[in-house]
Enzyme design. Structure first.
Site, PDB file in Angstrom:
ATOM      1  N   GLY A  15      46.453   7.093 -11.009  1.00 41.05           N
ATOM      2  CA  GLY A  15      47.614   6.283 -11.344  1.00 41.05           C
ATOM      3  C   GLY A  15      48.847   7.085 -11.679  1.00 41.05           C
ATOM      4  N   ILE A  16      49.519   6.687 -12.749  1.00 37.33           N
ATOM      5  CA  ILE A  16      50.757   7.347 -13.161  1.00 37.33           C
ATOM      6  C   ILE A  16      50.504   8.806 -13.508  1.00 37.33           C
ATOM      7  CG2 ILE A  16      52.502   7.401 -14.991  1.00 37.33           C
ATOM      8  CD1 ILE A  16      52.358   4.330 -15.018  1.00 37.33           C
ATOM      9  N   ASP A  53      38.593  14.136 -24.288  1.00 36.82           N
ATOM     10  CA  ASP A  53      38.977  12.830 -24.810  1.00 36.82           C
ATOM     11  C   ASP A  53      40.014  13.091 -25.895  1.00 36.82           C
ATOM     12  OD1 ASP A  53      39.275  10.398 -26.054  1.00 36.82           O
ATOM     13  OD2 ASP A  53      37.136  10.032 -26.357  1.00 36.82           O
ATOM     14  N   ASN A  79      50.266  10.916 -21.376  1.00 36.24           N
ATOM     15  CA  ASN A  79      50.128   9.790 -20.464  1.00 36.24           C
ATOM     16  C   ASN A  79      48.833   9.001 -20.659  1.00 36.24           C
ATOM     17  OD1 ASN A  79      50.384   8.272 -17.736  1.00 36.24           O
ATOM     18  ND2 ASN A  79      48.472   9.418 -17.540  1.00 36.24           N
ATOM     19  N   TYR A 143      47.007  -3.496 -27.258  1.00 41.73           N
ATOM     20  CA  TYR A 143      47.751  -2.649 -26.321  1.00 41.73           C
ATOM     21  C   TYR A 143      49.240  -2.680 -26.654  1.00 41.73           C
ATOM     22  CZ  TYR A 143      49.604  -0.758 -21.958  1.00 41.73           C
ATOM     23  OH  TYR A 143      50.283  -0.013 -21.028  1.00 41.73           O
ATOM     24  N   LYS A 147      51.491   0.643 -27.976  1.00 40.75           N
ATOM     25  CA  LYS A 147      52.651   1.214 -27.298  1.00 40.75           C
ATOM     26  C   LYS A 147      53.892   1.206 -28.201  1.00 40.75           C
ATOM     27  CE  LYS A 147      50.792   2.515 -23.471  1.00 40.75           C
ATOM     28  NZ  LYS A 147      50.736   3.952 -23.108  1.00 40.75           N
TER      29      LYS A 147
END
Length: 249
Positions: A15-16, A53, A79, A143, A147
Site C-alpha cells: 500500500g502506501i 512490530d 506509516n 481508528y 489518527k
C-alpha cells in the site's frame, strides 16, 4: 530527501508504505523498512528489511539501531497502521490494544528511538495520519481517535525538538489500498459504496499510493524546509466540500 543519511519507513510491505519506499529509493535514499511479516519480494536487494512490530519498544529500538549502523538516520516515515472497524460499544480491550498499539504507540516508540540522533545531527519525521482524525468515519471509532493522536504528537515533536528536527504529518483520504477495500466491504453493496465515494471527490477518483508518497517526499525535502508542525491533507478534495451535494441526491 533532505540531506544525506538513512531513511526509515515503517510498514513498508504494501500500500502506501510500499509506494513511499519505492519513491524514496528512486530518489536515491538509503532505505530501511519494516513490517510484522516476511521480507516482501518486491524490495530491491539493497533496501534493508527488519521484521518488527513497532508497537513493541524493543522492536522499534532495534529498527533504529539497524538503520543507524548504516549511517545517520535523517528521515523517519511513520506509516505503519491498522484499522479496527467498530464502534466504541462494540470494541474490546484487545481491539484497543491492537489499534492504539500500532497507530499510536508505534509512532511514539519509533520517534523516541530516532530523536536523540536527529537532535544531534538534524532530521525530518513525517507521520502518516488520516482525514479520519479530523472528520470521523463511521464505525471506526478507535481508528479515528488513533489518527487524531498522531496529528497531536506531530505538533508536539515539532515544538519540542526544533530547530534540529522538522516534523509534519500527511493526511491521506481514501486511497486505493487493501485497507480501503476492507472499508468498502463493510457496506451492504461494496460496489455502490465505492461509486458513491468516487463521486464525492472533486478530482473524480480515489487516491493512488504514489499520491501520498509524493507528498511525503516533498515534506522530507529541502523545499519544505520552513514547514513543521503541520498536517497536510491529501484527499482529492473530499473534505473541501459540504456533504450536501445536489448532483449526488
Amino acid at each position: 530527501m533532505s540531506g544525506a543519511g538513512v531513511a526509515i519507513v515503517t510498514g513498508g510491505s504494501r500500500g502506501i508504505g510500499r509506494a513511499i519506499v519505492e519513491r524514496l529509493y528512486a530518489d536515491g535514499a538509503e532505505v530501511v523498512t519494516c513490517g510484522r511479516g516476511d521480507r516482501p519480494a518486491y524490495l530491491p536487494d539493497d533496501v534493508v528489511w527488519v521484521a518488527a512490530d513497532v508497537a513493541r519498544s524493543g522492536d522499534a529500538e532495534r529498527l533504529a539501531e539497524t538503520a543507524a549502523a548504516r549511517g545517520p538516520v535523517t528521515l523517519l516515515v511513520n506509516n505503519a497502521g491498522v484499522l479496527v472497524a467498530k464502534t466504541v460499544a462494540d470494541s474490546t480491550d484487545d481491539d484497543w490494544d491492537l489499534q492504539v498499539g500500532v497507530n499510536c504507540r508505534g509512532v511514539f516508540t519509533t520517534s523516541r528511538a530516532v530523536l536523540p540522533g536527529m537532535t544531534a545531527h538534524g532530521g525530518v519525521i513525517v507521520n502518516v495520519g488520516s482525514i479520519s482524525g479530523v472528520v470521523a468515519d463511521g464505525t471506526s471509532a478507535l481508528y479515528n481517535a488513533s489518527k487524531a493522536f498522531v496529528h497531536a504528537l506531530t505538533r508536539s515533536i515539532a515544538l519540542d525538538h526544533g530547530p534540529m528536527v522538522r516534523c509534519n504529518a500527511v493526511l491521506p483520504g481514501w486511497v486505493e489500498t487493501e485497507m480501503a477495500d476492507s472499508g468498502f466491504a463493510l457496506s451492504a453493496d461494496p460496489e455502490s459504496a465505492r461509486r458513491d465515494a468516487v463521486a464525492r471527490h472533486p478530482l473524480g477518483r480515489l487516491g493512488a499510493p504514489a499520491d501520498i508518497a509524493n507528498a511525503v517526499a516533498w515534506l522530507a525535502s529541502d523545499e519544505a524546509s520552513w514547514m513543521t508542525g503541520q498536517c497536510l491533507t491529501v484527499d482529492g478534495g473530499l473534505t473541501a466540500a459540504s456533504p450536501i451535494r445536489p448532483e449526488l441526491s
